[in-house]
Design a protein around this motif. Structure first.
Motif, PDB file in Angstrom:
ATOM      1  N   MET A   1       0.691  -1.058   0.155  1.00  0.00           N
ATOM      2  CA  MET A   1       0.016   0.187   0.054  1.00  0.00           C
ATOM      3  C   MET A   1       1.122   1.317   0.088  1.00  0.00           C
ATOM      4  N   LYS A   2       0.432   2.380  -0.650  1.00  0.00           N
ATOM      5  CA  LYS A   2       0.975   3.555  -0.659  1.00  0.00           C
ATOM      6  C   LYS A   2       1.228   4.143   0.666  1.00  0.00           C
ATOM      7  N   GLU A   3      -0.035   4.133   1.437  1.00  0.00           N
ATOM      8  CA  GLU A   3       0.150   4.716   2.854  1.00  0.00           C
ATOM      9  C   GLU A   3      -0.373   3.882   3.767  1.00  0.00           C
ATOM     10  N   THR A   4      -0.185   4.138   4.962  1.00  0.00           N
ATOM     11  CA  THR A   4      -0.580   3.191   6.063  1.00  0.00           C
ATOM     12  C   THR A   4      -1.915   3.708   6.581  1.00  0.00           C
ATOM     13  N   ILE A   5      -2.865   2.702   6.417  1.00  0.00           N
ATOM     14  CA  ILE A   5      -4.053   2.949   6.653  1.00  0.00           C
ATOM     15  C   ILE A   5      -4.283   2.725   8.237  1.00  0.00           C
ATOM     16  N   GLU A   6      -5.090   3.610   8.799  1.00  0.00           N
ATOM     17  CA  GLU A   6      -5.150   3.487  10.269  1.00  0.00           C
ATOM     18  C   GLU A   6      -6.046   2.303  10.740  1.00  0.00           C
ATOM     19  N   LYS A   7      -5.834   1.742  11.765  1.00  0.00           N
ATOM     20  CA  LYS A   7      -6.328   0.489  12.133  1.00  0.00           C
ATOM     21  C   LYS A   7      -7.790   0.696  12.169  1.00  0.00           C
ATOM     22  N   ASN A   8      -8.465   1.794  12.616  1.00  0.00           N
ATOM     23  CA  ASN A   8     -10.007   1.724  12.667  1.00  0.00           C
ATOM     24  C   ASN A   8     -10.324   1.834  11.145  1.00  0.00           C
ATOM     25  N   LYS A  74     -10.803  -6.707   0.646  1.00  0.00           N
ATOM     26  CA  LYS A  74     -11.318  -5.972  -0.562  1.00  0.00           C
ATOM     27  C   LYS A  74     -11.166  -4.345  -0.336  1.00  0.00           C
ATOM     28  N   GLY A  75     -10.515  -3.680  -1.166  1.00  0.00           N
ATOM     29  CA  GLY A  75     -10.204  -2.149  -0.733  1.00  0.00           C
ATOM     30  C   GLY A  75      -8.908  -1.818   0.164  1.00  0.00           C
ATOM     31  N   LEU A  76      -8.231  -2.800   0.606  1.00  0.00           N
ATOM     32  CA  LEU A  76      -7.028  -2.790   1.392  1.00  0.00           C
ATOM     33  C   LEU A  76      -5.773  -3.243   0.582  1.00  0.00           C
ATOM     34  N   LEU A  77      -6.054  -4.192  -0.234  1.00  0.00           N
ATOM     35  CA  LEU A  77      -4.739  -4.761  -0.601  1.00  0.00           C
ATOM     36  C   LEU A  77      -4.425  -3.892  -1.954  1.00  0.00           C
ATOM     37  N   ASP A  78      -2.953  -3.831  -2.274  1.00  0.00           N
ATOM     38  CA  ASP A  78      -2.767  -2.888  -3.400  1.00  0.00           C
ATOM     39  C   ASP A  78      -2.171  -3.942  -4.491  1.00  0.00           C
ATOM     40  N   TYR A  79      -2.966  -4.515  -5.507  1.00  0.00           N
ATOM     41  CA  TYR A  79      -2.625  -5.394  -6.283  1.00  0.00           C
ATOM     42  C   TYR A  79      -1.565  -4.996  -7.389  1.00  0.00           C
TER      43      TYR A  79
END
Length: 116
Positions: A1-8, A74-79
């Motif tokens: 992923m390009k950015e780190t997504i926050e846990k929430n 889905k929506g979290l993985l950078d394929y």
């Protein structure tokens, strides 16, 4: 992923994906909770993104819903795949195993047809 997504945000996306998959299978939270051997409140908290879950629970959910684990992410993985291809992959991953077999046979047929 390009950015780190926050846990929430991660928990919300995973929860929403689980809810969407559950509803697509025509299953209630009560039915899911019973199959998981957990409370309805537990299922609700997961779907709302208010609670995480163990890997084994995640696998149990995938088996109950008859989906690939990637559907939950889905929506979290950078394929790094074109959007059109990614949409196709995501849709196939959300199908039941029997439907995936039909798609696989169709793809084999199309590939054989094009190689003649």
């Amino acid at each position: 992923m390009k950015e780190t997504i926050e846990k929430n945000k991660v928990l919300q996306i995973i929860g929403n994906n689980i809810k969407t998959l559950r509803l697509s299978k025509g299953m209630t939270q009560e039915q899911m909770a019973e199959k998981l051997d957990h409370s309805v409140n537990f299922v609700s908290l997961i779907e709302l993104g208010k609670s995480g879950m163990s890997v084994t629970t995640m696998l149990d959910i995938c088996n109950i819903l008859d989906v690939d684990v990637n559907c939950i992410f889905k929506g979290l993985l950078d394929y790094r795949i074109k959007n059109k291809d990614l949409k196709l992959i995501d849709n196939i991953l959300s199908l039941s195993n029997s439907d995936k077999e039909i798609i696989e046979k169709l793809i084999e047929h199309l590939l054989n047809k094009n190689n003649k």
